[in-house]
Design a protein around this motif. Structure first.
Motif, PDB file in Angstrom:
ATOM      1  N   GLN A  35       1.272   0.280  -4.477  1.00  0.00           N
ATOM      2  CA  GLN A  35       0.154   0.905  -3.699  1.00  0.00           C
ATOM      3  C   GLN A  35      -1.139   0.163  -5.296  1.00  0.00           C
ATOM      4  OE1 GLN A  35       0.792   5.320  -2.643  1.00  0.00           O
ATOM      5  NE2 GLN A  35      -0.375   5.027  -4.258  1.00  0.00           N
ATOM      6  N   GLN A  36      -0.956  -0.199  -6.182  1.00  0.00           N
ATOM      7  CA  GLN A  36      -1.636  -0.611  -7.391  1.00  0.00           C
ATOM      8  C   GLN A  36      -1.560  -1.722  -6.883  1.00  0.00           C
ATOM      9  OE1 GLN A  36       0.239   0.932 -11.288  1.00  0.00           O
ATOM     10  NE2 GLN A  36      -0.740   2.478 -11.105  1.00  0.00           N
ATOM     11  N   GLU A  37      -0.176  -2.642  -6.618  1.00  0.00           N
ATOM     12  CA  GLU A  37      -0.653  -3.881  -6.543  1.00  0.00           C
ATOM     13  C   GLU A  37      -1.770  -4.102  -5.395  1.00  0.00           C
ATOM     14  OE1 GLU A  37       3.170  -5.316  -5.744  1.00  0.00           O
ATOM     15  OE2 GLU A  37       3.636  -5.206  -7.437  1.00  0.00           O
ATOM     16  N   ALA A  38      -1.880  -2.983  -4.258  1.00  0.00           N
ATOM     17  CA  ALA A  38      -2.618  -2.881  -2.952  1.00  0.00           C
ATOM     18  C   ALA A  38      -3.664  -3.002  -3.831  1.00  0.00           C
ATOM     19  CB  ALA A  38      -1.977  -2.670  -1.923  1.00  0.00           C
ATOM     20  N   GLY A  39      -4.046  -2.556  -5.063  1.00  0.00           N
ATOM     21  CA  GLY A  39      -5.857  -2.097  -5.111  1.00  0.00           C
ATOM     22  C   GLY A  39      -5.897  -0.533  -5.536  1.00  0.00           C
ATOM     23  N   SER A  40      -4.655   0.501  -5.042  1.00  0.00           N
ATOM     24  CA  SER A  40      -4.918   1.460  -5.283  1.00  0.00           C
ATOM     25  C   SER A  40      -5.491   1.349  -6.287  1.00  0.00           C
ATOM     26  CB  SER A  40      -4.023   2.399  -4.794  1.00  0.00           C
ATOM     27  OG  SER A  40      -3.598   3.686  -5.029  1.00  0.00           O
TER      28      SER A  40
END
Length: 874
Positions: free
Chosen positions: A109-114
């Motif tokens: 999710q963090q890689e996707a900008g979360s």
């Protein structure tokens, strides 16, 4: 009846204080275990209150289902974008996999900008790990994975669990969870009056509706103090909205919908009444499959895969109509009841469960066996055989699905093949016997030993058969009492042990009386499928005259009288109607000529029942209680009565003239709802029990100035039942902590705890002393009736452990000095129980209508010679 979801947060009012507390708890602690009664709003406050306080992608919500570890693996794998198989295998191998999967999900999710750096796991309806998950190992591994994920030093997981409060004891048996409970648990109680008003008015304001002030007052009064009332309130508001006047919700619309309890019943009955006979039968089959039968707890809803249901047009039509009526919820794969409130508040469904409970357990086991058989590619080793096949064969074919019928047919075929193999083996054995005859002389010594061994084995086998038959007789007794009596009697004669003794008493007692809850008419029987809904407190009790000849029972707004001169053939006499007001507790005066009762309107009524066929109302003064009346007690001389209430007080009444009762005094001191109350045999003292976990003793010698004497402390939960011994020197109390306690009150200035009676698995709902004082009875929600020898009050000894297959037992009253007593179940059926074994053995065969057949005997007593215990009858 659906819970509020995250999308409904804008309409979720009334729980702001609780929501804030829970959000702070979740942010400060990694584990929250939310306990609350069914219908108290646990799911809604988590989904619509707590979840909106966290980022949209920071939560994962699911229910455990029958395979919680598999369900957890599927949800985690879907979130991580991977296959569920390896995840499931990892969770089964060790608890660390759960923590690693959460970290993998957050990294993706963090890689996707979360911005979310933690994941909140919400496990709703956690009680399903006990009600529908039957694999104890999977249950332990699932809990271990959740708890481990919250405890590791680099934890990125927070877990919130919602579980029904009556499963608290079950939670304490999970080793992974019990250590965390003291710091993690949080209760959900009933909403306050102000919270209820906000929950009613604010969503209406948001929708540009108005709520009539009279309706608001009535709704608040009906729902206040009732922990399970929120789904009923929600449904009643929906039905009131359908009957709105312009943009106004009115009291008239609420009453037309049936009120807080009647609205759900009315909706369910309208749905059922619109079906034809064939589809009504299909509806009964469907709803029974959607209920998980309680084991020491109330029945719960069950999430059922669609493949378990018949795919015929009638089932599909019923499912569609029930979903439109908001009674059921369905998705692509599963079907379930919208809320457990439907199980409690739809009398027809309660009647089905009461009637079919034994067969439904057989059907449920058959469904699970069928699923296992299909999952193992029709492995013949999983088929039913012997007693299980014979029991399932007796189930009506029309109540089974095509899958289950195919499973039974395969079992029948396998049984026939086994019989053919046995016959061939027998022929071979006979030939071998001829060949071995020449060795007989050499084997004489060994033969003697073998005979003795065979005799021992046969005896042990026969004992096992008898014990199993006794247990089966108890389960069979509600459905075929004549056959059940013969099975229990034969089992006792074969093996006269304590277990067969208790089974015989249980079977005979249950079958000895067929009194159903009284219907709305003064004569005749209750219409098929109808069970009245009682709009009264749950502390409602039956009333029995001192000579045991007259019984009074409540039915909604009616009181109905029964003649118990011959307990085997109770006769309905007469009744009285309160004009729509729900009846609460009732009690006879000692002479049996007057009946006292308190209604839901908190009015104390008295009736002259000298002619029980035509009760005559004498008076109805207000009790001056500010909340529901729980119980009534009458002193031995019939001149004084006491009432208790949820307003934490006791009120004393002069009933010398029943037509003009006068209040004498109001007693306060309890720190919670006051429930049971009882006068001592000499009438000088009064005992009361409360939700504050204490029993208080009062001096009522001068009833205008009653004074506290002593406080008995020792119970760990609410006090639900009290009884004095005949000599007045001992008090027996029953509690929600699953125990009953004996107290020495011979010296009121120094009362002390004596022995503890603790053989119940759930709440003790009723206690009673026999007239001679040497024995006592306790009953409970676990459906058990225990008889105790209390001759030595410090060491009470169990005499009998009786099972009521109808489920929860609410009250117990001794009728005669020979041990005969009466109980009332949660569904208001009444049983008469006999504990005098000589009388039971003498009268047992009087209950038999048709002698047990050879086929039935072989099914329950395999390898035992056919020996009917009662004379042949046709």
């Amino acid at each position: 009846m659906f819970p509020f979801g995250e999308a409904d947060a804008g309409f979720f009012f009334g729980r702001e204080k609780l929501t804030g507390t829970l959000v702070e708890h979740v942010k400060g602690n990694r584990l929250l275990v939310l306990f609350g009664a069914s219908g108290s709003g646990k799911s809604s406050v988590l989904r619509a209150g707590v979840l909106p306080a966290f980022p949209d992608d920071a939560a994962l919500v699911f229910t455990p289902g029958p395979h919680p570890l598999e369900e957890c693996a599927v949800r985690l794998a879907a979130r991580a974008g991977t296959a569920p198989g390896p995840v499931h295998a990892g969770l089964a191998a060790g608890p660390h996999t759960f923590h690693r999967m959460v970290r993998q999900i957050l990294a993706g999710q963090q890689e996707a900008g979360s911005a979310a750096d933690e994941l909140l796991i919400v496990v709703d309806q956690f009680e399903e790990v006990f009600t529908v998950c039957h694999d104890a190992d999977e249950r332990e591994r699932f809990v271990a994975a959740l708890v481990h994920a919250t405890r590791v030093p680099d934890s990125r997981t927070r877990v919130a669990i919602a579980v029904r409060s009556d499963f608290y004891t079950h939670c304490t048996r999970l080793t992974g969870l019990v250590e965390a409970l003291p710091r993690a648990h949080h209760p959900v109680g009933p909403m306050t009056a102000e919270e209820l008003r906000a929950a009613i008015v604010q969503p209406a304001v948001r929708s540009r509706l108005t709520v009539e002030s009279a309706l608001l007052t009535t709704l608040t009064a009906d729902a206040h103090g009732r922990p399970g009332a929120l789904p009923l309130l929600s449904h009643a508001l929906l039905e009131t909205w359908k009957r709105r006047r312009g943009n106004a919700l009115t009291l008239a619309g609420y009453r037309a919908a049936g009120g807080i309890e009647g609205a759900l019943t009315q909706t369910a009955e309208e749905f059922y009444g619109a079906l034809n006979d064939v589809r009504q039968t299909a509806a009964r089959r469907l709803f029974l499959r959607l209920v998980a039968l309680g084991e020491g707890t109330e029945d719960t809803k069950r999430r059922v895969p669609r493949q378990e249901l018949d795919s015929g047009p009638d089932t599909a039509f019923v499912l569609e109509q029930a979903t439109r009526a908001r009674l059921l919820t369905a998705d692509t794969d599963h079907v379930e009841i919208a809320h457990e409130a439907l199980i409690r508040c739809w009398p027809r469904l309660g009647g089905w469960l009461e009637e079919d409970r034994g067969q439904e357990r057989l059907r449920r086991a058959l469904t699970e066996a069928t699923t296992l058989w299909e999952s193992l590619d029709h492995d013949p080793d999983t088929l039913y055989r012997g007693v299980r096949l014979a029991a399932a064969r007796d189930l009506p074919a029309q109540t089974l699905t095509a899958r289950e019928r195919a499973f039974l047919e395969a079992g029948e075929s396998a049984a026939q093949q086994a019989q053919r193999r046995d016959r061939r083996r027998l022929r071979r054995l006979r030939r071998l016997v001829g060949a071995l005859a020449v060795l007989l002389v050499c084997a004489v010594a060994a033969a003697g030993f073998a005979v003795r061994a065979e005799s021992t084995v046969a005896q042990q086998r026969n004992e096992a058969v008898a014990l199993r038959a006794g247990e089966e007789a108890v389960r069979l007794s509600p459905h075929d009492p004549s056959l059940a009596v013969q099975i229990a009697l034969a089992a006792y004669r074969q093996t006269p042990q304590k277990r067969t003794h208790d089974a015989l008493l249980s079977t005979l007692s249950v079958t000895s009386m067929g009194l159903e809850p009284p219907g709305p008419e003064p004569t005749g029987s209750t219409p098929a499928g109808h069970t009245p809904v009682l709009d009264i407190p749950t502390g409602q009790t039956p009333a029995v005259t001192a000579d045991g000849r007259l019984l009074a029972m409540t039915d909604g707004s009616r009181v109905v009288l029964w003649d118990l001169k011959d307990p085997r053939q109770p006769r309905r006499l007469g009744g009285t109607d309160l004009g729509g007001v729900g009846v609460g507790p009732i009690q006879f005066t000692p002479d049996g000529d007057t009946l006292l009762g308190a209604g839901a309107d908190r009015v104390l009524r008295s009736w002259d029942v000298t002619d029980p066929r035509h009760p005559r109302l004498l008076s109805k003064p207000p009790t001056r209680h500010t909340d529901a009346v729980y119980s009534i007690a009458v002193r031995h001389d019939g001149r004084m009565a006491a009432t208790t209430s949820y307003d934490d007080t006791i009120r004393l009444w002069d009933i010398t003239d029943p037509a003009r009762p006068r209040m004498l005094d109001a007693l306060s001191g309890h720190g919670g709802n006051v429930k049971p109350v009882v006068f001592s045999p000499d009438g000088r003292t009064l005992a009361s029990g409360s939700d504050d976990r204490h029993v208080r003793l009062w001096d009522v010698t001068d009833p205008r100035h009653a004074a506290p004497l002593a406080i008995l402390k020792g119970h760990r939960h609410f006090i639900d039942a009290l009884a004095y011994s005949p000599d007045g020197r001992t008090l027996l109390s029953g509690s929600d902590d699953h125990t009953a306690k004996l107290w020495d009150i011979s010296e009121l200035s120094r009362p002390r705890e004596l022995g503890e009676l603790a053989r119940h698995a759930d709440i003790v709902t009723g206690v009673a002393f026999a007239a001679h004082g040497r024995t006592a009875a306790t009953v409970g929600i676990d459906g058990v009736v225990n008889i105790w020898d209390v001759t030595d009050r410090t060491r009470p000894a169990p005499l009998a452990h009786l099972i009521n297959p109808r489920g929860t037992v609410k009250e117990v009253r001794y009728l005669t000095s020979d041990g005969t007593f009466l109980t009332v179940t949660a569904h208001y059926s009444v049983q008469i129980w006999y504990t005098a074994l000589d009388r039971v053995l003498a009268d047992a065969c009087d209950r038999v209508h048709r002698t047990i057949s050879r086929t039935q005997w072989t099914r329950h007593f395999p390898r035992l010679d056919y020996a009917p215990p009662c004379p042949r009858r046709t």
